[in-house]
Scaffold this motif. Structure first.
Motif, PDB file in Angstrom:
ATOM      1  N   ALA A  89       0.858  -1.178   0.000  1.00  0.00           N
ATOM      2  CA  ALA A  89       0.000   0.000   0.000  1.00  0.00           C
ATOM      3  C   ALA A  89       0.900   1.236   0.000  1.00  0.00           C
ATOM      4  O   ALA A  89       2.008   1.192   0.546  1.00  0.00           O
ATOM      5  N   PRO A  90       0.419   2.315  -0.622  1.00  0.00           N
ATOM      6  CA  PRO A  90      -0.886   2.495  -1.252  1.00  0.00           C
ATOM      7  C   PRO A  90      -0.899   2.026  -2.696  1.00  0.00           C
ATOM      8  O   PRO A  90       0.114   1.552  -3.224  1.00  0.00           O
ATOM      9  N   SER A  91      -2.058   2.211  -3.332  1.00  0.00           N
ATOM     10  CA  SER A  91      -2.209   1.943  -4.755  1.00  0.00           C
ATOM     11  C   SER A  91      -1.714   3.164  -5.529  1.00  0.00           C
ATOM     12  O   SER A  91      -2.322   4.231  -5.462  1.00  0.00           O
ATOM     13  N   LEU A  92      -0.590   3.024  -6.224  1.00  0.00           N
ATOM     14  CA  LEU A  92       0.038   4.152  -6.928  1.00  0.00           C
ATOM     15  C   LEU A  92      -0.529   4.240  -8.341  1.00  0.00           C
ATOM     16  O   LEU A  92      -0.224   3.418  -9.212  1.00  0.00           O
ATOM     17  N   HIS A  93      -1.331   5.277  -8.575  1.00  0.00           N
ATOM     18  CA  HIS A  93      -2.133   5.406  -9.796  1.00  0.00           C
ATOM     19  C   HIS A  93      -1.262   5.581 -11.043  1.00  0.00           C
ATOM     20  O   HIS A  93      -0.367   6.426 -11.086  1.00  0.00           O
ATOM     21  N   ASP A  94      -1.574   4.775 -12.085  1.00  0.00           N
ATOM     22  CA  ASP A  94      -0.923   4.898 -13.395  1.00  0.00           C
ATOM     23  C   ASP A  94       0.586   5.098 -13.267  1.00  0.00           C
ATOM     24  O   ASP A  94       1.175   6.008 -13.864  1.00  0.00           O
ATOM     25  N   HIS A  95       1.220   4.200 -12.540  1.00  0.00           N
ATOM     26  CA  HIS A  95       2.631   4.390 -12.231  1.00  0.00           C
ATOM     27  C   HIS A  95       3.548   3.875 -13.340  1.00  0.00           C
ATOM     28  O   HIS A  95       3.155   3.031 -14.155  1.00  0.00           O
ATOM     29  N   SER A  96       4.772   4.380 -13.324  1.00  0.00           N
ATOM     30  CA  SER A  96       5.836   3.895 -14.190  1.00  0.00           C
ATOM     31  C   SER A  96       6.996   3.475 -13.291  1.00  0.00           C
ATOM     32  O   SER A  96       7.584   4.303 -12.599  1.00  0.00           O
ATOM     33  N   LEU A  97       7.287   2.176 -13.286  1.00  0.00           N
ATOM     34  CA  LEU A  97       8.412   1.663 -12.506  1.00  0.00           C
ATOM     35  C   LEU A  97       9.708   2.072 -13.213  1.00  0.00           C
ATOM     36  O   LEU A  97       9.831   1.949 -14.432  1.00  0.00           O
ATOM     37  N   PHE A  98      10.700   2.538 -12.430  1.00  0.00           N
ATOM     38  CA  PHE A  98      11.917   3.057 -13.053  1.00  0.00           C
ATOM     39  C   PHE A  98      13.142   2.703 -12.219  1.00  0.00           C
ATOM     40  O   PHE A  98      13.215   3.015 -11.034  1.00  0.00           O
ATOM     41  N   PHE A  99      14.106   2.045 -12.860  1.00  0.00           N
ATOM     42  CA  PHE A  99      15.394   1.725 -12.255  1.00  0.00           C
ATOM     43  C   PHE A  99      16.417   2.714 -12.789  1.00  0.00           C
ATOM     44  O   PHE A  99      16.754   2.699 -13.978  1.00  0.00           O
ATOM     45  N   ASP A 100      16.928   3.579 -11.934  1.00  0.00           N
ATOM     46  CA  ASP A 100      17.854   4.597 -12.395  1.00  0.00           C
ATOM     47  C   ASP A 100      19.272   4.038 -12.478  1.00  0.00           C
ATOM     48  O   ASP A 100      19.586   2.992 -11.880  1.00  0.00           O
ATOM     49  N   THR A 101      20.128   4.734 -13.193  1.00  0.00           N
ATOM     50  CA  THR A 101      21.493   4.269 -13.401  1.00  0.00           C
ATOM     51  C   THR A 101      22.341   4.351 -12.137  1.00  0.00           C
ATOM     52  O   THR A 101      23.424   3.754 -12.076  1.00  0.00           O
ATOM     53  N   ASP A 102      21.872   5.066 -11.109  1.00  0.00           N
ATOM     54  CA  ASP A 102      22.621   5.135  -9.846  1.00  0.00           C
ATOM     55  C   ASP A 102      22.182   4.056  -8.857  1.00  0.00           C
ATOM     56  O   ASP A 102      22.606   4.055  -7.695  1.00  0.00           O
ATOM     57  N   GLY A 103      21.311   3.126  -9.313  1.00  0.00           N
ATOM     58  CA  GLY A 103      20.876   2.030  -8.464  1.00  0.00           C
ATOM     59  C   GLY A 103      19.602   2.301  -7.686  1.00  0.00           C
ATOM     60  O   GLY A 103      19.079   1.383  -7.044  1.00  0.00           O
ATOM     61  N   ARG A 104      19.091   3.509  -7.728  1.00  0.00           N
ATOM     62  CA  ARG A 104      17.864   3.818  -6.995  1.00  0.00           C
ATOM     63  C   ARG A 104      16.643   3.434  -7.838  1.00  0.00           C
ATOM     64  O   ARG A 104      16.697   3.406  -9.075  1.00  0.00           O
ATOM     65  N   VAL A 105      15.549   3.140  -7.155  1.00  0.00           N
ATOM     66  CA  VAL A 105      14.342   2.623  -7.797  1.00  0.00           C
ATOM     67  C   VAL A 105      13.168   3.518  -7.420  1.00  0.00           C
ATOM     68  O   VAL A 105      13.016   3.897  -6.253  1.00  0.00           O
ATOM     69  N   TYR A 106      12.321   3.823  -8.413  1.00  0.00           N
ATOM     70  CA  TYR A 106      11.217   4.748  -8.185  1.00  0.00           C
ATOM     71  C   TYR A 106       9.954   4.275  -8.892  1.00  0.00           C
ATOM     72  O   TYR A 106       9.996   3.445  -9.801  1.00  0.00           O
ATOM     73  N   MET A 107       8.837   4.874  -8.491  1.00  0.00           N
ATOM     74  CA  MET A 107       7.625   4.880  -9.300  1.00  0.00           C
ATOM     75  C   MET A 107       7.196   6.326  -9.479  1.00  0.00           C
ATOM     76  O   MET A 107       7.138   7.093  -8.518  1.00  0.00           O
ATOM     77  N   VAL A 108       6.936   6.681 -10.751  1.00  0.00           N
ATOM     78  CA  VAL A 108       6.339   7.970 -11.084  1.00  0.00           C
ATOM     79  C   VAL A 108       4.855   7.720 -11.271  1.00  0.00           C
ATOM     80  O   VAL A 108       4.468   6.804 -12.006  1.00  0.00           O
ATOM     81  N   HIS A 109       4.006   8.537 -10.650  1.00  0.00           N
ATOM     82  CA  HIS A 109       2.581   8.188 -10.625  1.00  0.00           C
ATOM     83  C   HIS A 109       1.733   9.417 -10.346  1.00  0.00           C
ATOM     84  O   HIS A 109       2.241  10.508 -10.055  1.00  0.00           O
ATOM     85  N   GLY A 110       0.412   9.224 -10.412  1.00  0.00           N
ATOM     86  CA  GLY A 110      -0.517  10.276 -10.049  1.00  0.00           C
ATOM     87  C   GLY A 110      -1.303  10.800 -11.231  1.00  0.00           C
ATOM     88  O   GLY A 110      -1.112  10.398 -12.385  1.00  0.00           O
ATOM     89  N   ALA A 111      -2.206  11.752 -10.946  1.00  0.00           N
ATOM     90  CA  ALA A 111      -3.033  12.407 -11.952  1.00  0.00           C
ATOM     91  C   ALA A 111      -3.060  13.899 -11.659  1.00  0.00           C
ATOM     92  O   ALA A 111      -3.304  14.301 -10.519  1.00  0.00           O
ATOM     93  N   GLY A 112      -2.806  14.696 -12.673  1.00  0.00           N
ATOM     94  CA  GLY A 112      -2.713  16.137 -12.467  1.00  0.00           C
ATOM     95  C   GLY A 112      -1.345  16.505 -11.949  1.00  0.00           C
ATOM     96  O   GLY A 112      -0.441  16.868 -12.702  1.00  0.00           O
ATOM     97  N   ASP A 113      -1.169  16.394 -10.635  1.00  0.00           N
ATOM     98  CA  ASP A 113       0.155  16.521 -10.033  1.00  0.00           C
ATOM     99  C   ASP A 113       0.850  15.165 -10.121  1.00  0.00           C
ATOM    100  O   ASP A 113       0.327  14.155  -9.637  1.00  0.00           O
ATOM    101  N   ILE A 114       2.009  15.124 -10.740  1.00  0.00           N
ATOM    102  CA  ILE A 114       2.742  13.875 -10.925  1.00  0.00           C
ATOM    103  C   ILE A 114       3.776  13.744  -9.819  1.00  0.00           C
ATOM    104  O   ILE A 114       4.569  14.664  -9.573  1.00  0.00           O
ATOM    105  N   ARG A 115       3.771  12.599  -9.156  1.00  0.00           N
ATOM    106  CA  ARG A 115       4.621  12.368  -7.990  1.00  0.00           C
ATOM    107  C   ARG A 115       5.732  11.361  -8.298  1.00  0.00           C
ATOM    108  O   ARG A 115       5.599  10.518  -9.203  1.00  0.00           O
ATOM    109  N   LEU A 116       6.788  11.432  -7.488  1.00  0.00           N
ATOM    110  CA  LEU A 116       7.902  10.492  -7.525  1.00  0.00           C
ATOM    111  C   LEU A 116       8.008   9.841  -6.152  1.00  0.00           C
ATOM    112  O   LEU A 116       8.145  10.529  -5.141  1.00  0.00           O
ATOM    113  N   THR A 117       7.903   8.504  -6.114  1.00  0.00           N
ATOM    114  CA  THR A 117       8.002   7.753  -4.859  1.00  0.00           C
ATOM    115  C   THR A 117       9.131   6.746  -4.976  1.00  0.00           C
ATOM    116  O   THR A 117       9.164   5.955  -5.925  1.00  0.00           O
ATOM    117  N   GLU A 118      10.050   6.772  -4.033  1.00  0.00           N
ATOM    118  CA  GLU A 118      11.189   5.854  -4.066  1.00  0.00           C
ATOM    119  C   GLU A 118      10.809   4.522  -3.448  1.00  0.00           C
ATOM    120  O   GLU A 118      10.085   4.459  -2.444  1.00  0.00           O
TER     121      GLU A 118
END
Length: 533
Positions: A153-182
């Motif tokens: 949890a939570p349910s991350l709306h319309d997310h994009s899973l992303f593995f960055d080149t520095d080894g960190r992992v994120y999801m970009v998600h949301g509607a209207g305001d776009i958020r970044l969650t590690e």
């Protein structure tokens, strides 16, 4: 544990589309090479996420209330696609997904997915308002599995899973305001104390101030050191519009622009070929048949992706022509359960979670048996309805049913299924049987026509015409397999948001009075032609 539907779904990956070379006579003029056409798939394959591994492309798509879910498709040319499996058998075990206690997951279930490969592990993720969670599935073999699930949890709306080149992992998600969650390193949970911030406020504003649908459908890629985030927005009184933002750092600041505004083709991601061509795999809302994939050429100008040809989505593509048709995304089925083959073709999906106690291919070899396990009021409430996509520009499907063991109040047949559904079926009333055509044009199903049935074996057919968005389904029956009789009146198929899915062919047997009756289906045969065409 996998259900009987998934068990044995290990299909061979021999190519389904073979390119033949013609030997021309010495004096014959060579025919010009045929080109691929848009849409690349004329069927409901929404919210596509795509990756390339070497010369092979993989795509995932939205499932919603169907099981098994999160389909994985494969292509070697971006045009012909083969369904190779699903990431999950059932999303969860709850009343909504089980069509229990008056609850359902129509239009919900699991939504837009994200597909990635990182350090030899494939990740496909989705989110669900029905479970309130984000679901991440992993495997080292995307074509055969098995898949391991983690969720949080939570349910991350319309997310994009992303593995960055520095080894960190994120999801970009949301509607209207776009958020970044590690996330933690294996993407199985939100990282405590990690990045959790808005990176783009009101992302829709690059398409104008008349915001209708706020920007969503995030898909993030890092290309030549820059971060490119694609989203869809839908300005009021306009059309679905593709936008993009870019930044030098994942946290921003981002600058944005409209990158495609044509025919409502939008939402998806960028993909490159081994030869260096770029495309965007997007989709178009195409009325009753559903949301259909388009492949749009991409060029680069000043570090921005430029989509289309002079801003328009082309009908023809600079790619070899596909074989046409739907490959194995739809499939005829003789229900013969041959050794070494999956119990049911991958094209089949149940409406909501099945109750595996009440369907069988073994109780009568060569037949699919659907037994009623409870009493239901209509087709939308009926459990163990087996479905496949309809497809354009036109299609038909036929079944043969042995109705000998139906009980009073049972209905067994073949439908064109969405909220405004229609079907042709056998209805048992006391000791009598009749062939009925039923459709929903208002809020309730109406029996349009009834014809007495003296025998117990009947053949039923549904024809769907999506040409020029006619969106009509016509219903037939036959007593001998030769002469087909139209029954009832055509259904005007309507795409509705409560179901949020293109029409599907549906095999069903449900009880309105007493559970325990069963119907046996001898075959399901699908075609891309209509009667007389």
């Amino acid at each position: 544990m996998a259900s009987p539907l998934i068990a044995g779904r290990r299909v061979g990956l021999s190519c389904l589309w073979l390119v033949g070379l013609s030997l021309l006579a010495p004096c014959a003029a060579a025919e010009p090479a045929r080109q691929a056409q848009n849409p690349i798939l004329w069927a409901d394959v929404p919210d596509p996420a795509i990756i390339r591994i070497g010369r092979t492309y993989y795509m995932s798509s939205t499932t919603m209330h169907l099981s098994p879910g999160l389909p994985i498709m494969k292509s070697t040319d971006l045009v012909n696609w083969e369904l190779v499996g699903y990431a999950y058998d059932t999303l969860a075990d709850n009343d909504a997904l089980n069509l229990r206690n008056g609850k359902d997951a129509y239009g919900r279930g699991s939504w837009a997915s994200s597909l990635r490969c990182h350090d030899g592990v494939f990740y496909v993720s989705t989110f669900s308002s029905t479970t309130g969670r984000t679901h991440v599935y992993t495997t080292r073999d995307i074509e055969k599995g098995p898949w391991k699930e983690s969720s949080f949890a939570p349910s991350l709306h319309d997310h994009s899973l992303f593995f960055d080149t520095d080894g960190r992992v994120y999801m970009v998600h949301g509607a209207g305001d776009i958020r970044l969650t590690e996330l933690v390193a294996d993407a199985s949970a939100v990282k405590p104390g990690g990045v959790n911030q808005v990176i783009i406020r009101n992302a829709s504003r690059v398409a104008g101030e008349r915001v209708g649908l706020p920007a969503e459908g995030s898909q993030l890629r890092k290309i030549n050191g820059k971060y490119y985030l694609l989203n869809i927005t839908w300005p009021r009184n306009d059309m679905r519009t593709q936008i993009a933002h870019r930044a030098d750092r994942i946290t921003g600041p981002y600058e944005g622009r409209v990158i495609l505004h044509d025919q409502g083709v939008a939402q998806g991601g960028l993909i490159d070929t081994p030869e260096g061509q770029w495309f965007a795999l997007l989709f178009q809302d195409h009325a009753a048949v559903g949301r259909i994939p388009y492949l749009v050429p991409v060029t680069w100008e000043d570090g921005w992706p430029v989509l289309g040809v002079k801003g328009k989505v082309p009908v023809t593509l600079d790619l070899p022509a596909g074989k046409g048709g739907m490959g194995n995304l739809v499939a005829s089925d003789e229900f013969d359960g041959r050794p070494g083959q999956p119990p049911l073709p991958l094209a089949w999906q149940w409406n909501h979670n099945p109750d595996n106690r009440f369907w069988s291919l073994q109780q009568r070899p060569g037949w699919l048996r659907l037994t009623t396990g409870r009493v239901d009021s209509d087709l939308c409430r009926a459990r163990n309805t087996l479905t496949q996509r309809t497809f354009g520009p036109q299609c038909s499907a036929g079944v043969a049913i042995d109705t000998s063991n139906m009980k009073d109040g049972d209905l067994a047949g073949l439908g064109a299924f969405q909220r405004k559904y229609g079907f042709v079926a056998v209805k048992r009333a006391g000791a009598t049987r009749s062939i009925v055509m039923v459709k929903v044009e208002g809020d309730s199903p109406v029996e349009v026509e009834s014809v007495p049935l003296n025998g117990k074996l009947v053949r039923l057919k549904v024809e769907c015409d999506f040409r020029n968005r006619a969106d009509t389904a016509t219903f037939f029956y036959s007593l001998d397999g030769e002469k087909w009789v139209r029954i009832g009146s055509p259904l005007k198929m309507v795409y509705t948001l409560p179901h949020f899915m293109g029409y599907r062919f549906a095999l069903f047997n449900f009880a309105t009075k007493t559970a325990g009756g069963f119907a046996d289906f001898d075959y399901f045969r699908v075609s891309d032609t209509l009667s007389g065409s």
